[in-house]
Design a protein around this motif. Structure first.
Motif, mmCIF file in Angstrom:
data_model
loop_
_atom_site.group_PDB
_atom_site.id
_atom_site.type_symbol
_atom_site.label_atom_id
_atom_site.label_comp_id
_atom_site.label_asym_id
_atom_site.label_seq_id
_atom_site.Cartn_x
_atom_site.Cartn_y
_atom_site.Cartn_z
ATOM 1 N N GLY A 71 0.825 -1.201 0.000
ATOM 2 C CA GLY A 71 0.000 0.000 0.000
ATOM 3 C C GLY A 71 0.862 1.255 0.000
ATOM 4 N N ASP A 72 0.207 2.395 -0.125
ATOM 5 C CA ASP A 72 0.950 3.655 -0.120
ATOM 6 C C ASP A 72 1.521 3.944 1.268
ATOM 7 N N GLY A 73 0.832 3.543 2.317
ATOM 8 C CA GLY A 73 1.358 3.763 3.662
ATOM 9 C C GLY A 73 2.620 2.954 3.868
ATOM 10 N N ASP A 116 -1.809 2.382 -4.793
ATOM 11 C CA ASP A 116 -1.899 3.676 -4.115
ATOM 12 C C ASP A 116 -3.368 4.088 -3.980
ATOM 13 N N ASN A 117 -3.914 3.903 -2.779
ATOM 14 C CA ASN A 117 -5.275 4.380 -2.527
ATOM 15 C C ASN A 117 -5.259 5.638 -1.660
ATOM 16 N N GLU A 118 -4.077 6.198 -1.527
ATOM 17 C CA GLU A 118 -3.876 7.545 -1.004
ATOM 18 C C GLU A 118 -4.266 7.736 0.457
ATOM 19 N N ALA A 119 -4.198 6.682 1.238
ATOM 20 C CA ALA A 119 -4.356 6.793 2.701
ATOM 21 C C ALA A 119 -4.190 5.411 3.320
ATOM 22 N N TYR A 120 -4.158 5.363 4.655
ATOM 23 C CA TYR A 120 -4.163 4.085 5.380
ATOM 24 C C TYR A 120 -5.608 3.642 5.476
ATOM 25 N N MET A 121 -6.039 2.800 4.546
ATOM 26 C CA MET A 121 -7.447 2.424 4.516
ATOM 27 C C MET A 121 -7.764 1.351 5.544
HETATM 28 MG MG LIG Z 1 -3.336 2.970 1.324
#
Ligand SMILES: [Mg+2]
Ligand SMILES: Cc1ncc(C[n+]2csc(CCOP(=O)(O)OP(=O)(O)O)c2C)c(N)n1
Ligand code: SF4
Lengths: 300, 384
Positions: A96-98, A124-129
């Motif tokens: 992930g992105d994180g 990359d989903n642009e946050a800690y989902m």
């Molecule tokens: Mg993420």
């Protein structure tokens, strides 16, 4: 360890991702491209969790998850072992992105500097989902997350996205690319190139998250497309540090992208935030200039 | 073959003879000589391994995870701050049942920063699921590596192991060490051939997450494996003894303990000092003996209770402390002797490299005789 059952893909159906999950689609596309002779190293995060509730697994290729921050180091070890055993499987990191932009930064830097032969896919989903939509170094400017909430004295995330591809290119990575689940053929081509280029290669895949960004599950692809059409996400390729290919667009104003997602809602309601919108438009404009994004339409 | 060699070099040589395919470690005093020696072996083609020069200890052990899961025998070494940085990875290795061997050149933990010896580092990881061996001298430090690989890789165990030996006191000391030959090691230690590994021919998933319906059983299985390890250690130790005349089948070892009134319980290099002190005390007519704990995990509770069943009192030396409680060894020895009326006293000493001399052992014996214990020993009163 998990049992095998009838499969519908190398990333199997029956996983627990939200309907419309961009990351799940990325996992399917990437494993389809990589094929069976692949070992996947996954960081902690949504993908790991939605794919492997013991004793079930969605992975039809060998797969290992260790920690949030150490996928590149684990992959380094897998690579060393394969080399010693004379084995030829390709190594694929899915993180992930994180895991990539933040907590795994030292580990990634070390592994890229050492030059291991693997392909690193950052979905990359642009946050800690997985932990409930907290900001990461990949969260875009002004996006509201649970740790960068918009409020009476905040417009959300205060910083623009970290330029991870440039950082890895600066490590001497022979192949660095960005891709999007909205353009599967392009994504496949890039993954294939990365896998077939010796050394550490990086592909950052834009993977919209309906739950975290706040949109309906049937909008995932449309929103991923809009990110590219507005210039807020750029699909490009870098070979040995030089940009060799960019997806050009007839650019739309950033608002067309922002208005589709609840994470940017505060920029329009209760009142329009013109200055903030101008700042975001400027980010897209800078991207357009840096990558020569704009297709010049001939005047009638 | 007997050679006079530095502890670290003897350990590195033992590791070389175990033929790890992947070595991944990060330098830290007093472990550095081991990893330097291994790098040299690789550079000179004396060890056919991939040596991954990682950027920190978390990655060192993480790389070992990847290599071990892919089916290669794997080695690392660290101490103190490095081990602390590996905390999260250590639990992960054991949970994935990867038989990685890691040498620990025991050292104190900061703050205050200290490069000198105590056992706080490995003892602090006693709950991580690793087997823990402690060496008294360099011969034992060397031999325990062969034993550790054999036991860790046994299908009945499948757990990682620390081989601990005191930083500087052993790691930097030259002693005669009898090094067994490659041929002999190969005879004793079979090739690593795990039943499950990352392999495209037979894809499986490692490191999945477990819901509350499954987690408890995973931990139970690990605890069972620890318990089974006792027998596997005894068997491997005996086999080693039969082949090379040094028997490591016992998890605890008595020294002049049979008729002892006061028993000292200790681990690591201090056992040598204790033995010398005991010899002198015996000459002066005092019946003192030693119970050396060689294996701290699995903890040999029954063996300890048995070995100490006839003494009048027990003095436990701890080069570690669970602050706010007691030294780890005394807590567990007392637990092992639960129900017995024999008094067990604990002494925390030697932290951060404070020297432990024969006269300290004598002093502790007389404190124990007076029923005084459960305290720090050797404090400089003028500093507190
Ligand atoms: Mg993420
Ligand atoms: C050392 C550590 N810190 C924090 C966490 C908690 N945690 C688990 S997943 C996660 C976020 C993952 O974010 P990302 O890599 O972007 O993946 P996503 O869930 O968005 O797919 C966090 C913070 C953890 N597992 N380990
Ligand atoms: S929260 Fe987002 S990334 Fe996670 S499974 Fe749902 S849609 Fe996918």
């Amino acid at each position: 360890m998990a049992e095998k059952k009838k499969t519908c893909d190398l990333f199997d159906c029956g996983h627990r991702a939200c309907g419309g999950c961009g990351a799940a689609l990325a996992a399917r596309l990437v494993t389809q491209t990589a094929g069976t002779e692949t070992i996947v190293v996954n960081s902690t995060g949504c993908m790991e969790v939605f794919s492997t509730p013991y004793p079930e697994t969605a992975w039809k290729v060998p797969w290992i998850h260790s920690l949030f921050e150490n996928a590149s180091a684990v992959a380094s070890g897998v690579e060393a072992a394969l080399k010693k055993q004379g084995r030829k499987e390709k190594i694929l990191i899915m993180a992930g992105d994180g895991a990539t932009f933040d907590i795994g930064m030292i580990t990634i830097s070390g592994a890229f500097e050492r030059g291991h032969d693997f392909t690193y896919i950052c979905y990359d989903n642009e946050a800690y989902m997985n932990t409930g939509i907290q900001r990461s170094g990949a969260t875009p400017y002004d996006a509201s997350t649970t740790t960068s909430p918009a409020g009476t004295c905040s417009f959300g995330n205060k910083r623009p996205k970290k330029d991870m591809p440039a950082i890895l290119a600066a490590h001497g990575a022979p192949y660095v690319a960005t891709a999007s689940i909205a353009y599967p053929a392009d994504l496949r081509q890039k993954v294939e190139k990365a896998i077939n280029t010796p050394g550490p290669c990086y592909v950052q895949v834009h993977a919209p998250c309906c739950t975290g960004w706040g949109f309906e599950a049937d909008q995932t692809i449309a929103i991923a497309k809009l990110a590219i059409e507005t210039g807020l996400w750029v699909n490009f390729e870098m070979v040995d540090g030089t940009v060799t290919k960019v997806k050009k667009v007839v650019r739309k104003p950033v608002e067309e992208y922002l208005t589709t997602q609840k994470r940017f809602r505060h920029l329009f309601k209760p009142k329009r935030q013109d200055a903030e919108l101008a700042t975001i438009q400027a980010i897209a404009d800078r991207n357009a200039e840096k990558f020569a994004l704009d297709i010049k339409l001939k005047k009638e | 073959m007997m050679e006079i060699t530095e502890g670290s070099h003897a350990v590195a040589e033992a590791v070389r003879l175990c033929r790890p395919q992947v070595v991944s470690a990060y330098p830290i005093t007093p472990q550095t000589h081991i990893v330097e020696a291994l790098a040299e072996f690789v550079a000179n083609c004396q060890l056919d391994a991939e040596y991954i020069t990682v950027e920190n200890e978390l990655s060192a052990l993480s790389a070992c995870i990847g290599a071990s899961a892919a089916g290669s025998r794997t080695y690392s070494a660290t101490t103190s701050q490095g081990l602390a940085l590996m905390f999260e990875v250590c639990f992960n290795v054991a949970g994935m049942r990867l038989p990685i061997i890691m040498s620990i050149a025991n050292r104190a933990l900061g703050a205050p920063l200290s490069i000198w010896n105590d056992m706080q580092d490995s003892i602090s990881l006693r709950d991580a699921g690793w087997l823990q061996f402690y060496a008294e001298d360099n011969q034992e430090a060397t031999d325990l590596h062969f034993i550790a690989y054999k036991v860790a890789e046994d299908p009945a165990v499948q757990l990682p192991a620390f081989v601990c030996f005191d930083g500087f006191i052993l790691s930097h000391t030259y002693e005669p060490v009898d090094m067994i030959s490659q041929e002999d090691v190969d005879r004793f230690l079979p090739k690593f051939d795990p039943a499950e590994k990352l392999d495209a021919k037979d894809p499986i998933s490692f490191g999945m997450y477990a819901t509350p319906e499954y987690y408890l059983e995973f931990r139970y299985e690990m605890d069972q494996a620890q318990k089974r390890a006792k027998e596997v250690i005894a068997k491997a130790g005996k086999e080693f003894g039969a082949l090379f005349n040094r028997d490591y089948s016992a998890l605890v070892e008595g020294y002049r303990l049979d008729d002892a009134e006061t028993a000292i319980v200790a681990m690591g290099s201090v056992c040598g000092t204790v033995k010398d002190a005991i010899d002198e005390l015996r000459e002066a007519g005092k019946k003192v003996g030693l119970l050396k704990i060689r294996v701290f995990r699995p903890f040999p509770s029954e063996e300890i209770a048995q070995a100490l069943s006839k003494v009048k009192r027990v003095a436990v030396l701890d080069k570690n402390i669970s602050l706010g409680a007691k030294g780890a060894t005394v807590i567990e020895v007392r637990d092992a002797m639960y129900g017995s009326t024999i008094p067990v006293k604990g002494y925390v000493l030697g932290l951060g490299g404070r020297d432990i001399r024969k006269k300290d052992i004598r002093e502790i014996v007389s404190l124990c005789e007076k029923g005084i214990g459960d305290q720090f020993y050797g404090l400089r009163k003028e500093l507190i």
